[in-house]
Structures are given as C-alpha cells and as structure tokens.
Scaffold this motif. Structure first.
Motif, PDB file in Angstrom:
ATOM      1  N   MET A  75      -4.237   3.457  -4.916  1.00 39.09           N
ATOM      2  CA  MET A  75      -2.677   3.988  -4.528  1.00 39.09           C
ATOM      3  C   MET A  75      -2.565   2.995  -3.630  1.00 39.09           C
ATOM      4  SD  MET A  75      -3.144   8.222  -3.801  1.00 39.09           S
ATOM      5  CE  MET A  75      -1.408   8.228  -4.060  1.00 39.09           C
ATOM      6  N   CYS A  76      -1.018   2.711  -3.284  1.00 38.00           N
ATOM      7  CA  CYS A  76      -0.460   1.839  -2.418  1.00 38.00           C
ATOM      8  C   CYS A  76       0.524   2.456  -1.511  1.00 38.00           C
ATOM      9  CB  CYS A  76       0.045   0.572  -3.040  1.00 38.00           C
ATOM     10  SG  CYS A  76       1.448   0.917  -4.116  1.00 38.00           S
ATOM     11  N   ILE A  77       0.970   1.842  -0.459  1.00 35.80           N
ATOM     12  CA  ILE A  77       1.879   2.531   0.419  1.00 35.80           C
ATOM     13  C   ILE A  77       2.795   1.256   1.044  1.00 35.80           C
ATOM     14  CG2 ILE A  77       0.291   2.379   2.409  1.00 35.80           C
ATOM     15  CD1 ILE A  77       1.876   5.036   3.456  1.00 35.80           C
ATOM     16  N   ARG A  78       4.119   1.449   0.986  1.00 31.53           N
ATOM     17  CA  ARG A  78       5.073   0.551   1.387  1.00 31.53           C
ATOM     18  C   ARG A  78       4.791   0.070   2.978  1.00 31.53           C
ATOM     19  NH1 ARG A  78       9.910   1.194   2.838  1.00 31.53           N
ATOM     20  NH2 ARG A  78      10.126   3.609   2.719  1.00 31.53           N
ATOM     21  N   ARG A  79       4.516  -1.564   3.148  1.00 30.75           N
ATOM     22  CA  ARG A  79       4.333  -1.838   4.536  1.00 30.75           C
ATOM     23  C   ARG A  79       5.437  -1.410   5.501  1.00 30.75           C
ATOM     24  NH1 ARG A  79      -0.023  -5.288   4.350  1.00 30.75           N
ATOM     25  NH2 ARG A  79      -0.812  -6.059   2.631  1.00 30.75           N
ATOM     26  N   SER A  80       6.801  -1.423   4.923  1.00 32.60           N
ATOM     27  CA  SER A  80       7.886  -1.119   5.831  1.00 32.60           C
ATOM     28  C   SER A  80       7.628   0.320   6.520  1.00 32.60           C
ATOM     29  CB  SER A  80       9.175  -1.274   4.930  1.00 32.60           C
ATOM     30  OG  SER A  80       9.237  -0.388   3.764  1.00 32.60           O
ATOM     31  N   LEU A  81       6.948   0.901   6.100  1.00 34.08           N
ATOM     32  CA  LEU A  81       6.829   2.348   6.908  1.00 34.08           C
ATOM     33  C   LEU A  81       5.879   2.046   8.207  1.00 34.08           C
ATOM     34  CD1 LEU A  81       5.634   4.825   4.010  1.00 34.08           C
ATOM     35  CD2 LEU A  81       7.647   4.854   5.051  1.00 34.08           C
ATOM     36  N   SER A 128       0.446  -2.093   1.170  1.00 40.06           N
ATOM     37  CA  SER A 128      -0.934  -1.945   1.334  1.00 40.06           C
ATOM     38  C   SER A 128      -1.792  -1.060   0.688  1.00 40.06           C
ATOM     39  CB  SER A 128      -0.953  -1.592   2.804  1.00 40.06           C
ATOM     40  OG  SER A 128      -0.399  -2.399   3.806  1.00 40.06           O
ATOM     41  N   LEU A 129      -3.091  -1.402   0.442  1.00 41.69           N
ATOM     42  CA  LEU A 129      -3.621  -0.388  -0.403  1.00 41.69           C
ATOM     43  C   LEU A 129      -4.148   0.689   0.611  1.00 41.69           C
ATOM     44  CD1 LEU A 129      -5.904  -2.709  -2.600  1.00 41.69           C
ATOM     45  CD2 LEU A 129      -4.409  -0.861  -3.166  1.00 41.69           C
ATOM     46  N   LEU A 130      -4.418   1.809  -0.164  1.00 42.07           N
ATOM     47  CA  LEU A 130      -4.924   2.927   0.451  1.00 42.07           C
ATOM     48  C   LEU A 130      -6.272   3.378  -0.010  1.00 42.07           C
ATOM     49  CD1 LEU A 130      -2.199   5.759  -0.014  1.00 42.07           C
ATOM     50  CD2 LEU A 130      -2.529   4.540   2.127  1.00 42.07           C
ATOM     51  N   ARG A 131      -7.336   3.767   0.751  1.00 38.86           N
ATOM     52  CA  ARG A 131      -8.668   3.801   0.675  1.00 38.86           C
ATOM     53  C   ARG A 131      -8.885   4.936   0.066  1.00 38.86           C
ATOM     54  NH1 ARG A 131      -7.498   2.072   5.902  1.00 38.86           N
ATOM     55  NH2 ARG A 131      -8.913   0.227   6.577  1.00 38.86           N
ATOM     56  N   THR A 132      -8.119   5.769  -0.489  1.00 39.40           N
ATOM     57  CA  THR A 132      -8.521   6.920  -1.209  1.00 39.40           C
ATOM     58  C   THR A 132      -7.594   7.237  -2.559  1.00 39.40           C
ATOM     59  OG1 THR A 132      -8.720   9.527  -0.734  1.00 39.40           O
ATOM     60  CG2 THR A 132      -6.500   8.330  -0.206  1.00 39.40           C
ATOM     61  N   GLY A 133      -7.978   8.363  -3.188  1.00 41.22           N
ATOM     62  CA  GLY A 133      -7.416   8.620  -4.545  1.00 41.22           C
ATOM     63  C   GLY A 133      -7.786   7.536  -5.572  1.00 41.22           C
ATOM     64  N   VAL A 134      -8.859   7.062  -5.563  1.00 42.73           N
ATOM     65  CA  VAL A 134      -9.402   5.922  -6.426  1.00 42.73           C
ATOM     66  C   VAL A 134     -10.046   6.183  -7.584  1.00 42.73           C
ATOM     67  CG1 VAL A 134      -9.375   4.046  -4.486  1.00 42.73           C
ATOM     68  CG2 VAL A 134     -11.583   5.396  -5.062  1.00 42.73           C
ATOM     69  N   VAL A 191      -2.482  -4.592 -10.802  1.00 40.18           N
ATOM     70  CA  VAL A 191      -1.158  -4.949 -10.537  1.00 40.18           C
ATOM     71  C   VAL A 191      -1.076  -5.478  -9.020  1.00 40.18           C
ATOM     72  CG1 VAL A 191       0.024  -2.714  -9.770  1.00 40.18           C
ATOM     73  CG2 VAL A 191       1.236  -4.400 -10.874  1.00 40.18           C
ATOM     74  N   TYR A 192      -2.260  -4.978  -8.097  1.00 41.76           N
ATOM     75  CA  TYR A 192      -1.764  -5.088  -6.853  1.00 41.76           C
ATOM     76  C   TYR A 192      -1.428  -6.517  -6.415  1.00 41.76           C
ATOM     77  CZ  TYR A 192      -2.126  -4.798  -1.891  1.00 41.76           C
ATOM     78  OH  TYR A 192      -1.931  -4.935  -0.445  1.00 41.76           O
ATOM     79  N   PRO A 193      -2.475  -7.486  -6.649  1.00 44.57           N
ATOM     80  CA  PRO A 193      -2.067  -8.679  -6.159  1.00 44.57           C
ATOM     81  C   PRO A 193      -0.498  -9.239  -6.151  1.00 44.57           C
ATOM     82  CG  PRO A 193      -4.210  -9.174  -7.247  1.00 44.57           C
ATOM     83  CD  PRO A 193      -3.454  -7.602  -7.659  1.00 44.57           C
TER      84      PRO A 193
END
Length: 287
Positions: free
Chosen positions: A181-187, A70-76, A61-63
């Motif tokens: 895992m992903c994180i909101r860019r607005s943070l 943004s994608l996180l590098r962990t929890g994969v 779903v990421y694209p």
C-alpha cells in the motif's frame, strides 16, 4: 472529519485486510475513509496519476511513483513458495514468441515475466478474463493471479510458477513481494502516521476475528470463492506476515528493486527503508 479516498482490489486478501474499517470495527474521531474496489492494474495507474490518497499497489510499480507516494508498512501480500502461475493448455508447446495475457503492465508478476520471457508477445487483460483468453485460444498462455491460482479449468496446466522465476533471480530464497500500500506524500505527516496506524490495526483485528469477518464478507457477496477456498487463500496472502513489514520482507523488496534496476526497468536503485513514513516524527512531536 477528514475523509480520504482509499483504493483496494476486489480480491479476498485486500477485502479482508480493509473491511474491519468498513464495518466500523476500527475508526478514528477525526478521520474516515471512502473506499473503491478496483483491479490491480487500475490501482497502479491511479497511483501513477496520484488520484487516490491511499492505494493498494503492486510493489513492481512503486519505483515509478516514489516521488509522490510513501510506502506503508502494512497490508502487504507476499508469496512464499507460491504466487502467480503461467498457465497454458495441457500438452501445448510454447514458442519463444508465444502470445500471453498478463494482468497489467506494472504488476510485479509482469515485471518478472518480461525478464524471463523477453520475446513473448504480451497483451494486458483484467485478471478475471485471463483464463478464458487461454481457453478460447486468444492467447497461448496467461498468468493467473489472486484467487484464480486456486482452481482453473482441468484442460489447463502450469507452465511455470512466477515464484520459480523470482527464486532464480534473487538467489537468496526470499519471499516474493507482490502487493503493498502507498500513501500520498502531500498529506500531512501526522495524518499519514494515523492512517498507517488505523490500517495496521485493521489487519490485526481482521486476523483476530477471521471467522466472523470471512462470514460477513461472504454473506454480502463480496468474495468470489467459497469458504474453503477463502480460508486457503487468506492463509497464503492475508496472515500474520501482512501486519507489518519484517526485515526479511524489506530485504525482498530491496532485491526486487535492484533486479528491476539491473534489467533497466527502473532508472535508480531504491532502498525501501527510505520510502517508508518516518515514524520518528511522532516521537519528536510528542517529546
């Protein structure tokens, strides 16, 4: 204290990789998390809607959320010789337009399945309901995910491994990118970096205290499988490869995105390296 909303699935690997934070083994003086356990398709939908600050998602779903997340590098979680399974009743011959139950439209396995079986008639169900849908004849086949791949009714058999489809498509013997895992860019970027550091530490601490954490999760009835199956499942999907993305894993994700673009699932080709939190910001800030 800033509290962020974080979503993860109720399957064992997500719980294991997060709960060092929930149990207070990893914390921060200015940051805390409020977690929700939701099935993976619901998490994907919430990522599309931008509801949660941080969320487990399917790489597939990421694209579609790249502009907001943004994608996180962990929890994969990656499959390496294993992964979701297309199952059916033993001896059943599947027609080209067979009816199949998948766990969600935006999961990685659904994307690969649609490429391999373009004529199949798809319905979407909660992953916990898929085996029964095959057993009661509601569908001809179904794709099992999470702990369901470890054991299923003896009247069922594997028609095809999603891993096999992935290998045929990537032609490079790459691991199968399933969940990240992903994180909101607005943070604020400093907050995002701190979150990634905490979540990375949580995975490390979980692995260092695997037996104790597994026992605590089972004592609280958070896990759906017994201790033996839990050990097997964590070895597959919550291991040293889950701590931070490797170069091989990055290549696998880029290959997944390219396959999706080539099959007109995505409108652009992404380079995953451009989608990660820029850690150099912290270096510049402290220089």
């Amino acid at each position: 204290m800033r509290t962020l909303q974080i979503g993860h699935s109720p399957d064992a690997d997500d719980l294991f990789m997060y709960y060092a934070i929930a149990f207070g083994w990893v914390n921060h003086s200015n940051l805390s998390f409020k977690n929700s356990a939701l099935d993976i398709q619901t998490l994907n939908e919430k990522a599309l809607e931008g509801v949660l600050d941080i969320s487990a998602i399917s790489f597939g779903v990421y694209p579609l959320v790249v502009l907001e997340q943004s994608l996180l590098r962990t929890g994969v979680s990656f499959g390496n010789g294993y992964g979701p399974k297309l199952i059916k009743k033993k001896g059943k011959n599947l027609k080209k337009n067979f009816k199949v139950a998948l766990s969600g439209a935006h999961t990685t396995n659904a994307m690969l399945f649609r490429i391999a079986y373009p004529e199949a008639r798809i319905i979407y169900k909660n992953f916990l309901e898929i085996e029964n849908a095959v057993l009661n004849g509601e569908v001809d086949a179904g794709v099992l995910i999470h702990e369901s791949i470890l054991q299923y009714d003896e009247s069922l058999e594997v028609e095809r491994e999603i891993w096999e489809i992935w290998q045929e498509l990537n032609q490079q013997d790459l691991p199968l990118p399933l969940g990240g895992m992903c994180i909101r860019r607005s943070l604020p970027l400093s907050v995002a970096i701190t979150c990634e550091q905490m979540l990375t530490k949580a995975v490390k601490v979980a692995l260092e205290n695997k037996s104790l954490l597994s026992k605590m999760l089972q004592e609280r009835n958070l896990i759906r499988v017994d201790s033996k199956k839990l050990e097997t499942y964590l070895n597959l999907y919550a291991n040293e490869d889950s701590i931070t993305l490797s170069q091989t894993q990055l290549k696998a994700i880029n290959t997944l995105f390219k396959i999706g673009y080539d099959h007109k699932i995505y409108s652009q080709i992404l380079e995953v390296e451009d989608c990660l939190i820029p850690l150099e910001y912290e270096e510049f800030r402290n220089s």
